[in-house]
Motif scaffolding. Structure first.
Motif, mmCIF file in Angstrom:
data_model
loop_
_atom_site.group_PDB
_atom_site.id
_atom_site.type_symbol
_atom_site.label_atom_id
_atom_site.label_comp_id
_atom_site.label_asym_id
_atom_site.label_seq_id
_atom_site.Cartn_x
_atom_site.Cartn_y
_atom_site.Cartn_z
ATOM 1 N N GLY A 57 1.884 -2.532 0.579
ATOM 2 C CA GLY A 57 1.589 -3.121 1.835
ATOM 3 C C GLY A 57 0.570 -3.949 1.830
ATOM 4 O O GLY A 57 -0.190 -4.280 0.879
ATOM 5 N N VAL A 58 0.108 -4.300 3.292
ATOM 6 C CA VAL A 58 -1.046 -5.195 3.584
ATOM 7 C C VAL A 58 -2.192 -4.561 3.149
ATOM 8 O O VAL A 58 -2.394 -3.420 3.524
ATOM 9 N N ARG A 59 -3.008 -5.285 2.519
ATOM 10 C CA ARG A 59 -4.667 -4.812 2.475
ATOM 11 C C ARG A 59 -4.702 -3.515 1.430
ATOM 12 O O ARG A 59 -5.443 -2.866 1.321
ATOM 13 N N THR A 60 -3.796 -3.636 0.522
ATOM 14 C CA THR A 60 -3.571 -2.625 -0.639
ATOM 15 C C THR A 60 -3.185 -3.401 -1.964
ATOM 16 O O THR A 60 -3.871 -4.425 -2.014
ATOM 17 N N SER A 61 -2.626 -2.641 -2.909
ATOM 18 C CA SER A 61 -2.387 -3.475 -4.242
ATOM 19 C C SER A 61 -1.349 -2.561 -4.872
ATOM 20 O O SER A 61 -0.677 -1.619 -4.325
ATOM 21 N N ASN A 62 -0.861 -2.904 -6.084
ATOM 22 C CA ASN A 62 0.022 -2.250 -6.694
ATOM 23 C C ASN A 62 -0.136 -0.725 -7.324
ATOM 24 O O ASN A 62 0.530 -0.147 -7.557
#
Length: 316
Positions: A57-62
């Motif tokens: 999702g937005v403003r996160t990462s894998n």
């Protein structure tokens, strides 16, 4: 005596057990306490396990997909978790759907041609995955779209795009003020459903979540909302022409349009995970992984290698 909604849910569960291939289950926000997970029977498949591409999702990462990667790999699935532009290892890039599609193209192409591929997207990753499937229906066996059952088109997205633009130019004190949106959401104060959904879509609803470190700058939010403004995820769902599973947390405000999503694509399955919020894979990882395994089994069983030979836009 069972409530009317409970009776409907029990009847739906019984119907699913008696008629497999639709695998459609529904739980409505008016009665979110119904646990539908036990009613979903995993379909058997003769082919290889599906390969899985996870999209955050937005403003996160894998990094949010650690437990899911371990789970599906242990079950024999090939799997990769990508970083979207503007996030993680690609934080120096600007977010566009076109670039996101290139990243998904590379991930899908990394698997053997005879292996079905399922894209699992969370929030922004879910909207991106649906949009990708709409323009690449020949590449995929299906989509698992999580925490994205609210159409982002409309005024809330436009308003949060403007707010995010201000945040990108603002100082630290102003950014902290926006973080208080999280307090409003958790306190249960009245906010329009679209505003709640947009707050979660932009990451404001989990502004200080310690499980999601290293958030990108607010510029990525303006880029994301610019790309999503005016785009209908329900239209993408309709155009995808691949089976879709929806997995939502019971307490997630991005369940807003669940019923409309199911009406848009009648072959869609829905799982609502009890007591989980927007970050459903983090809030209830065991329940989420169970639902994911069932989804992968069903989508694999309905995939045909001939699908990859069909031209884009061919009739389903």
């Amino acid at each position: 005596m069972l409530s009317h909604c409970s009776q409907v849910a029990l009847a739906a569960s019984e119907a699913m057990r008696n008629s497999q291939p639709s695998l459609r289950a529904s739980a409505f926000p008016s009665d979110p306490s119904i646990d539908l997970l036990p009613s979903l029977a995993q379909a058997s498949s003769a082919g290889p396990p599906a390969a899985v591409v996870f999209v955050h999702g937005v403003r996160t990462s894998n990094a949010i997909w650690g437990r899911q990667l371990a789970h599906v790999r242990e079950a024999g699935h090939l799997a990769v978790a990508v970083d979207l532009p503007g996030h993680g290892e690609r934080s120096d890039e600007r977010f566009t759907l076109a670039r996101a599609f290139e990243i998904l193209d590379d991930a899908v192409a990394s698997f053997p041609d005879d292996v079905p591929v399922v894209v699992v997207g969370m929030s922004l990753g879910g909207y991106t995955s649906l949009a990708y499937a709409a323009s690449h229906p020949d590449r995929l066996a299906g989509i698992v779209a999580c925490a994205c059952s609210a159409d982002p088109r409309g005024k809330p997205v436009a308003l949060f795009r403007e707010a995010a633009s201000l945040m990108d130019a603002a100082g630290t004190a102003t950014r902290r003020a926006l973080g208080r949106v999280q307090d409003v959401l958790r306190a249960g104060r009245s906010l329009p459903g679209g505003a709640r959904a947009s707050a979660q879509l932009t990451g404001a609803g989990t502004f200080a979540d310690p499980r999601l470190p290293g958030r990108p700058a607010w510029q990525v939010v303006t880029d994301v909302l610019h790309e999503l403004a005016g785009r209908s995820s329900r239209a993408d769902l309709r155009a995808a022409k691949v089976p879709v599973w929806l997995i939502n947390g019971q307490r997630d405000h991005l369940r807003l349009d669940e019923k409309r999503y199911l009406d848009t694509a009648p072959d869609t399955a829905l799982v609502v995970v009890p007591r989980a919020g927007h970050d459903v894979n983090l809030d209830a990882p065991d329940a989420f992984n169970d639902a994911l395994s069932r989804a992968l089994g069903d989508l694999t069983s309905r995939w045909s290698p001939a699908r990859r030979l069909e031209p884009v836009g061919a009739a389903a």
